[in-house]
Design a protein around this motif. Structure first.
Motif, mmCIF file in Angstrom:
data_model
loop_
_atom_site.group_PDB
_atom_site.id
_atom_site.type_symbol
_atom_site.label_atom_id
_atom_site.label_comp_id
_atom_site.label_asym_id
_atom_site.label_seq_id
_atom_site.Cartn_x
_atom_site.Cartn_y
_atom_site.Cartn_z
ATOM 1 N N UNK A 83 0.836 -1.205 0.000
ATOM 2 C CA UNK A 83 0.000 0.000 0.000
ATOM 3 C C UNK A 83 0.867 1.249 0.000
ATOM 4 N N UNK A 84 0.322 2.302 -0.557
ATOM 5 C CA UNK A 84 1.000 3.593 -0.579
ATOM 6 C C UNK A 84 0.456 4.481 0.528
ATOM 7 N N UNK A 85 0.706 5.761 0.404
ATOM 8 C CA UNK A 85 0.230 6.694 1.403
ATOM 9 C C UNK A 85 -1.286 6.786 1.360
ATOM 10 N N UNK A 86 -1.883 6.969 2.495
ATOM 11 C CA UNK A 86 -3.328 7.108 2.577
ATOM 12 C C UNK A 86 -4.063 5.769 2.552
ATOM 13 N N UNK A 87 -3.337 4.649 2.619
ATOM 14 C CA UNK A 87 -3.990 3.347 2.671
ATOM 15 C C UNK A 87 -4.473 2.830 1.330
ATOM 16 N N UNK A 88 -4.006 3.409 0.255
ATOM 17 C CA UNK A 88 -4.417 2.982 -1.083
ATOM 18 C C UNK A 88 -3.474 1.882 -1.566
ATOM 19 N N UNK A 121 -11.327 -4.524 -4.146
ATOM 20 C CA UNK A 121 -10.749 -4.132 -2.855
ATOM 21 C C UNK A 121 -9.431 -3.427 -3.137
ATOM 22 N N UNK A 122 -9.421 -2.104 -2.958
ATOM 23 C CA UNK A 122 -8.239 -1.309 -3.281
ATOM 24 C C UNK A 122 -7.779 -0.436 -2.119
ATOM 25 N N UNK A 123 -8.321 -0.666 -0.920
ATOM 26 C CA UNK A 123 -7.910 0.111 0.241
ATOM 27 C C UNK A 123 -7.646 -0.817 1.407
ATOM 28 N N UNK A 124 -6.867 -0.325 2.353
ATOM 29 C CA UNK A 124 -6.639 -1.076 3.581
ATOM 30 C C UNK A 124 -7.906 -1.059 4.425
ATOM 31 N N UNK A 125 -8.056 -2.047 5.289
ATOM 32 C CA UNK A 125 -9.217 -2.085 6.170
ATOM 33 C C UNK A 125 -9.971 -3.393 6.039
ATOM 34 N N UNK A 126 -11.158 -3.418 6.609
ATOM 35 C CA UNK A 126 -11.979 -4.619 6.607
ATOM 36 C C UNK A 126 -13.036 -4.527 5.518
ATOM 37 N N UNK A 127 -13.135 -5.580 4.733
ATOM 38 C CA UNK A 127 -14.095 -5.659 3.639
ATOM 39 C C UNK A 127 -14.850 -6.973 3.759
ATOM 40 N N UNK A 128 -16.019 -7.057 3.137
ATOM 41 C CA UNK A 128 -16.811 -8.286 3.150
ATOM 42 C C UNK A 128 -16.932 -8.817 1.732
ATOM 43 N N UNK A 143 -12.730 -9.835 5.248
ATOM 44 C CA UNK A 143 -11.345 -9.818 4.796
ATOM 45 C C UNK A 143 -10.692 -8.553 5.329
ATOM 46 N N UNK A 144 -9.636 -8.724 6.127
ATOM 47 C CA UNK A 144 -8.909 -7.599 6.689
ATOM 48 C C UNK A 144 -7.630 -7.403 5.878
ATOM 49 N N UNK A 145 -7.571 -6.314 5.144
ATOM 50 C CA UNK A 145 -6.408 -6.019 4.299
ATOM 51 C C UNK A 145 -5.437 -5.163 5.105
ATOM 52 N N UNK A 146 -4.192 -5.667 5.258
ATOM 53 C CA UNK A 146 -3.177 -4.968 6.031
ATOM 54 C C UNK A 146 -1.988 -4.658 5.130
ATOM 55 N N UNK A 147 -1.222 -3.638 5.495
ATOM 56 C CA UNK A 147 -0.033 -3.249 4.724
ATOM 57 C C UNK A 147 1.051 -4.287 4.909
ATOM 58 N N UNK A 148 1.663 -4.677 3.811
ATOM 59 C CA UNK A 148 2.742 -5.695 3.867
ATOM 60 C C UNK A 148 4.086 -5.051 4.082
#
Length: 148
Positions: A83-88, A121-128, A143-148
């Motif tokens: 992910x880049x700045x801003x969680x994108x 799904x293109x942002x960090x956070x929780x998605x369904x 689905x919890x997307x976290x920065x790698x």
């Protein structure tokens, strides 16, 4: 154009169904991907064979799908992504990555084609996401997307 589906197609039908679709959809999408074949009188035997096989598997897998649904809906799956700045995210989280994360979290083996991601799904956070386990059984997975 009249076709016989050989694989499930979301919004159209399941394997063994005879469907009527527009010519362009058949020529450009269904036939090149080998998810359908042209309907013929001889193809009707193929429809009956596919339907008979599906009915045999359906009785056994319905119970397995209900058990898998119980385990999936209580689990949050973590998917690492760049992910880049801003969680994108750089790109999007794919159904393949979600399927691998489900197995890594101790869940059942899920076919990537059965995972429906309505919006990319293109942002960090929780998605369904919606997982079709069986014709009658489906589960919503967090689905919890976290920065790698």
């Amino acid at each position: 154009m009249k076709l016989i589906l050989t694989q499930p197609v979301s919004g159209l039908g399941v394997a063994g169904d005879v469907v009527e679709v527009k010519d362009g959809y058949a020529r450009n999408f269904l036939l090149p991907r080998k998810v359908a074949t042209a309907w013929t009188k001889g193809g009707q035997k193929q429809v009956e064979a596919i339907t008979k096989g599906r009915e045999k598997r359906a009785l056994k897998t319905a119970e397995d799908a209900a058990a898998a649904k119980a385990s999936l809906e209580g689990t949050t799956v973590t998917v690492p992504a760049r992910a880049g700045q801003g969680g994108r995210l750089f790109g999007a989280v794919t159904p393949t990555e979600i399927a691998e994360a489900i197995v890594a979290a101790g869940g059942p083996q899920v076919d990537k084609r059965r995972i429906e991601v309505t919006t990319p799904i293109r942002t960090l956070g929780t998605h369904t996401v919606h997982v079709r386990l069986h014709d009658d059984v489906s589960a919503d997975v967090k689905v919890d997307v976290v920065a790698a």
